[in-house]
Design a protein around this motif. Sequence first.
Motif, PDB file in Angstrom:
ATOM      1  N   TRP A  77       0.831  -1.198   0.000  1.00 54.82           N
ATOM      2  CA  TRP A  77       0.000   0.000   0.000  1.00 54.82           C
ATOM      3  C   TRP A  77       0.865   1.248   0.000  1.00 54.82           C
ATOM      4  O   TRP A  77       2.042   1.212   0.367  1.00 54.82           O
ATOM      5  CB  TRP A  77      -0.960   0.031   1.196  1.00 54.82           C
ATOM      6  N   GLU A 107       0.237   5.685   0.803  1.00 51.13           N
ATOM      7  CA  GLU A 107      -0.688   6.658   1.374  1.00 51.13           C
ATOM      8  C   GLU A 107      -0.340   8.036   0.835  1.00 51.13           C
ATOM      9  O   GLU A 107       0.826   8.415   0.780  1.00 51.13           O
ATOM     10  CB  GLU A 107      -0.579   6.629   2.906  1.00 51.13           C
ATOM     11  N   LYS A 162      -1.842  12.062   1.093  1.00 49.05           N
ATOM     12  CA  LYS A 162      -2.765  13.025   1.704  1.00 49.05           C
ATOM     13  C   LYS A 162      -3.734  12.334   2.680  1.00 49.05           C
ATOM     14  O   LYS A 162      -4.914  12.645   2.738  1.00 49.05           O
ATOM     15  CB  LYS A 162      -3.550  13.789   0.642  1.00 49.05           C
ATOM     16  N   GLY A 163      -3.208  11.342   3.433  1.00 46.93           N
ATOM     17  CA  GLY A 163      -4.003  10.650   4.438  1.00 46.93           C
ATOM     18  C   GLY A 163      -4.897   9.550   3.907  1.00 46.93           C
ATOM     19  O   GLY A 163      -5.597   8.902   4.674  1.00 46.93           O
ATOM     20  N   LYS A 164      -4.870   9.293   2.602  1.00 47.75           N
ATOM     21  CA  LYS A 164      -5.700   8.227   2.006  1.00 47.75           C
ATOM     22  C   LYS A 164      -4.806   7.077   1.578  1.00 47.75           C
ATOM     23  O   LYS A 164      -3.809   7.276   0.895  1.00 47.75           O
ATOM     24  CB  LYS A 164      -6.472   8.763   0.809  1.00 47.75           C
ATOM     25  N   ARG A 165      -5.181   5.893   1.991  1.00 52.32           N
ATOM     26  CA  ARG A 165      -4.409   4.692   1.677  1.00 52.32           C
ATOM     27  C   ARG A 165      -4.974   4.003   0.436  1.00 52.32           C
ATOM     28  O   ARG A 165      -6.177   3.873   0.276  1.00 52.32           O
ATOM     29  CB  ARG A 165      -4.444   3.735   2.863  1.00 52.32           C
ATOM     30  N   PHE A 166      -4.050   3.566  -0.422  1.00 48.39           N
ATOM     31  CA  PHE A 166      -4.389   2.841  -1.642  1.00 48.39           C
ATOM     32  C   PHE A 166      -3.632   1.520  -1.672  1.00 48.39           C
ATOM     33  O   PHE A 166      -2.405   1.509  -1.478  1.00 48.39           O
ATOM     34  CB  PHE A 166      -3.998   3.652  -2.887  1.00 48.39           C
ATOM     35  N   ASP A 198      -9.937   2.761  -4.451  1.00 51.45           N
ATOM     36  CA  ASP A 198      -8.852   2.747  -3.467  1.00 51.45           C
ATOM     37  C   ASP A 198      -7.716   1.805  -3.845  1.00 51.45           C
ATOM     38  O   ASP A 198      -6.991   1.315  -2.984  1.00 51.45           O
ATOM     39  CB  ASP A 198      -9.365   2.420  -2.062  1.00 51.45           C
ATOM     40  N   HIS A 199      -7.565   1.522  -5.135  1.00 47.28           N
ATOM     41  CA  HIS A 199      -6.459   0.708  -5.634  1.00 47.28           C
ATOM     42  C   HIS A 199      -5.698   1.502  -6.692  1.00 47.28           C
ATOM     43  O   HIS A 199      -6.214   2.460  -7.253  1.00 47.28           O
ATOM     44  CB  HIS A 199      -6.971  -0.591  -6.258  1.00 47.28           C
ATOM     45  N   GLN A 208      -9.162  10.880  -8.571  1.00 55.14           N
ATOM     46  CA  GLN A 208      -8.604  10.739  -7.222  1.00 55.14           C
ATOM     47  C   GLN A 208      -7.711  11.922  -6.855  1.00 55.14           C
ATOM     48  O   GLN A 208      -7.764  12.417  -5.731  1.00 55.14           O
ATOM     49  CB  GLN A 208      -7.820   9.429  -7.083  1.00 55.14           C
ATOM     50  N   LEU A 224      -8.397  14.388  -3.682  1.00 53.56           N
ATOM     51  CA  LEU A 224      -7.427  14.552  -2.593  1.00 53.56           C
ATOM     52  C   LEU A 224      -6.865  15.966  -2.531  1.00 53.56           C
ATOM     53  O   LEU A 224      -6.278  16.344  -1.525  1.00 53.56           O
ATOM     54  CB  LEU A 224      -6.270  13.562  -2.761  1.00 53.56           C
ATOM     55  N   ASP A 267       3.602  17.250  -2.285  1.00 51.39           N
ATOM     56  CA  ASP A 267       2.921  16.278  -1.420  1.00 51.39           C
ATOM     57  C   ASP A 267       3.763  15.005  -1.350  1.00 51.39           C
ATOM     58  O   ASP A 267       4.320  14.563  -2.360  1.00 51.39           O
ATOM     59  CB  ASP A 267       1.531  15.948  -1.942  1.00 51.39           C
TER      60      ASP A 267
END
Length: 152
Positions: free
Chosen positions: A28, A30, A32-36, A60-61, A130, A134, A140
Motif C-alpha cells: 500500500w 498513502e 494526503k491521508g488516504k491509503r491505496f 482505493d487501488h 482521485q 485529494l 505532497d
Amino acid sequence: MLSKRHAALCFSLATLLVGCASAGGGAWVELKGKRFAVEIADDDAERERGLMFRDTLAVDHGMLFVHDTEEPLSYWMKNTKIPLDILYFDHDRKLVSAQKGVPPCSGGDRCPPYASEGSALYVLELNAGQADALGVKAGDELTFGPEIVSKK
C-alpha cells in the motif's frame, strides 16, 4: 460429516485461499491521508504492461511504478481502457507533477505521451478523479507501506 479425505481437501483449499489473499495483497501507499492498495511494477516488463487491457480498477487501488533511475518520465495510455490520474514522484517521494483525468487510448502507437514536469523515480496511477478529490499539489509526500522498498 466429512470424511478424512474431504476434511483434508477442505483444509488444503482454505490454506490455499488464505495464501492467495495475502500473497497479492498487502502493498500500500498513502497520499494526503488516504491509503491505496497497490500493485508494484518494478521491472521493464511490468512497467511496460502497466494497467493495459483492464476493464476496471477497484476503488482505493492503484499501481506503483518503481523506476531504476530518477529522470524525466513520460507515460502513455496505449491499450488502457480506464481513465487514470498519473502522479510522478521524485526520490524523496515528493510529488513532482500530476497528469489528471488521462483518457483511455486504443490508438496503439498513436497514443499521446503524458510527461512529468521534472525528474521522477516513482509513478502512481489511480482512477481518474482521485488526484482532484485529494487536492494533490506539488511537494505532497507519498508514504510507502512496509512491503515497498524505497530506492532512497
